[in-house]
Design an enzyme around this catalytic site. Sequence first.
Site, PDB file in Angstrom:
ATOM      1  CG  HIS A   1      28.715 -12.074  67.243  1.00  0.00           C
ATOM      2  ND1 HIS A   1      29.317 -12.894  68.171  1.00  0.00           N
ATOM      3  CD2 HIS A   1      29.591 -11.984  66.204  1.00  0.00           C
ATOM      4  CE1 HIS A   1      30.494 -13.292  67.709  1.00  0.00           C
ATOM      5  NE2 HIS A   1      30.688 -12.752  66.511  1.00  0.00           N
ATOM      6  CD  GLU A   2      28.854 -10.493  62.642  1.00  0.00           C
ATOM      7  OE1 GLU A   2      29.873  -9.783  62.426  1.00  0.00           O
ATOM      8  OE2 GLU A   2      28.912 -11.720  62.815  1.00  0.00           O
TER       9      GLU A   2
ATOM     10  CG  HIS B   1      32.944  -8.591  65.514  1.00  0.00           C
ATOM     11  ND1 HIS B   1      34.039  -9.014  66.222  1.00  0.00           N
ATOM     12  CD2 HIS B   1      32.234  -9.713  65.201  1.00  0.00           C
ATOM     13  CE1 HIS B   1      33.981 -10.354  66.325  1.00  0.00           C
ATOM     14  NE2 HIS B   1      32.896 -10.783  65.726  1.00  0.00           N
TER      15      HIS B   1
ATOM     16  CG  ASP C   1      34.714 -13.905  66.262  1.00  0.00           C
ATOM     17  OD1 ASP C   1      35.040 -13.885  65.063  1.00  0.00           O
ATOM     18  OD2 ASP C   1      33.607 -13.533  66.694  1.00  0.00           O
TER      19      ASP C   1
HETATM   20 ZN    ZN Z   1      32.378 -12.742  65.273  1.00  0.00          ZN
END
Ligand code: ZN
Length: 596
Positions: free
Chosen positions: A425-426, A429, A501
């Site tokens: 996930h990170e 980004h 988000d």
């Molecule tokens: Zn996020």
Amino acid sequence: MNNNKKKQDKKLWIILSILIVIAIIMAIVLFFVLKNKDKKDDTTLAYTDLIKEISYGNIEKVEMTVGSTSIKVKIKNQEEEKSAIVPDTESFISLIQEKVAEGNEIELIQNPKSFIAQLGATIVSFLPTLIMVALFIMIYKMQGLGDKGKVYDETERKMTIKFDDVAGLEEEKQEMIEIVDFLKRPEKFAKMGARVPRGVLLNGKPGTGKTLIAKAIAGEANVPFISMSGSEFIEMFAGLGASRVRKLFDKARKLAPCIVFIDEIDAIGSRRTTNSGAESENNQTLNQLLVEMDGFSSEETIIVLAATNRPEMLDKALLRAGRFDRQITIPTPDLKGRLEILKIHSKEKKLSDEINLESIAEDTAGYTGAELANILNEAAIIATINKHDEIENADIEEAVKKVTVGLEKRTRKYSEKDKRLTAYHEAGHAVVSRYLPTQTDVKEISIIPRGVAGGYTMYKSDDDKYYISKTEMKEKLIALLGGRAAEKLVLDDISTGASNDIEVATQIARDMVTKYGMSDTLGPIDFQGKEPYEMQMFGENIGDKIGNEVKALIDEAYKNAINMLKEHRDKLDLIAETLIKQEKINEAQFNEMFEK
Ligand code: ZN
Ligand code: ADP
Ligand code: MG
């Protein structure tokens, strides 16, 4: 309200609640005790049978207790006494007396009430009174009749905060000087026939210093500062909101010249509706406020300041001439403002020489005064915990993270599956942002939980900008959805970790369409905060059209994020794997991964 007062109030509430609870419990217990006493058993005689026996003249003895419907009777030729229930004791007694008068020999014994029954009856009869008294005291306290209004507002006669304590905001302070002048020398203005603003509305995000500047005006003019918060009214009993407003202004008239400060005015001053219930209660409060503001005479030197971060929610009536006809927007501080705020709040702190306030100011674009003050305070705490003699750069950096993302939580247990999910996930980004021209550089990626976040990607702070372009906003959406896109792409499953988000992205997309006029089909029209009838002029299905536009922006951004991650899958895997191994990646390491 001062602390002592609060404590006293609390004590009173606790005592009242305990009293009420005790009374209710006793009443319930006694109810059952008495009920059980009245319970039927084998030796019970039905009332109709009892009447029959009486009319046959078979009853020898009746024993009753005052206040109880349960009686004992001795029937001729029967050993055991029987019990019976009589619905109406008085008419039963007169029936017996009649029979006695007719010549029947019935012994009537009337016992006084038993102690328990007596106590029970006393308490039960006392209960309504007790509750009434308790309620009365509560209402009395809430209305603030108890001690001349100290319950609901805070009056500070000698405000020591001055304009010098408010950093930045030079133009805003300049505008306020006129008000200070008026409070100091109202006769000067009266002689000139000048109309001075009655109400000034301060618009701005929480923590930008609205309360601070209101207090500084009182401090500069050396007048009392009476304040209350709109949110206090929300849980009010009917009619109390309006009466509080009246009392607040009664008090202001006594103390004039003075400042009345209404924080969170949107809580009472949002658009009036025709609905009933809580909303009409709100209307009453708002109407009272309007009445009070209109009722100022020219000799009364009272300035009403109000603060909100949602000015678009306010009822238009509040903004008319003679009310809050002046609005001042308090912005988040620019670079110079941030530096000055940092200077003011570091005055009493021991900073190491290595600390460069300018560079902190540069790194904190978008931060409010409250956040900056908080960062310095947290840094002092962290330095103390780390046993540093002075606050060092590392303490400040940790404080920035603590204030923005929350405290590091190393103790939280993480399953391997969660760790992998967070890492991707990170990484999603970070990779997406790296390839988006308008997005700022990545400063740190971490999968160590902090605050409510499972992990975070920190970006370098942006320069102060007044405008954000459409391209930039679209790319921001892609960056925000990069986390969710990576989950979907790699794990073919999605998690709740992206909820924040998604919330932020949706808000941005909605603003793009309804506030900044960035939708090609809908054009540059402001749709925000419009009444339903105002919306109707844009056509029947305008709501659907707006929804479609917002959805199109999000869909496009999500598709872009997926495509970018597909294209740079190697980087995504590299960063995610590194995160799983070492939990954190710093700026230099991150950039290095892209140079190979
Ligand atoms: Zn996020
Ligand atoms: P608001 O009322 O807008 O939510 P506050 O006035 O309560 O914000 O600000 C909270 C705290 O943040 C202040 O008490 C002060 O310590 C700090 N602060 C905010 N803005 C400034 C500023 N311009 N100068 C100095 N301190 C500030
Ligand atoms: Mg405030």
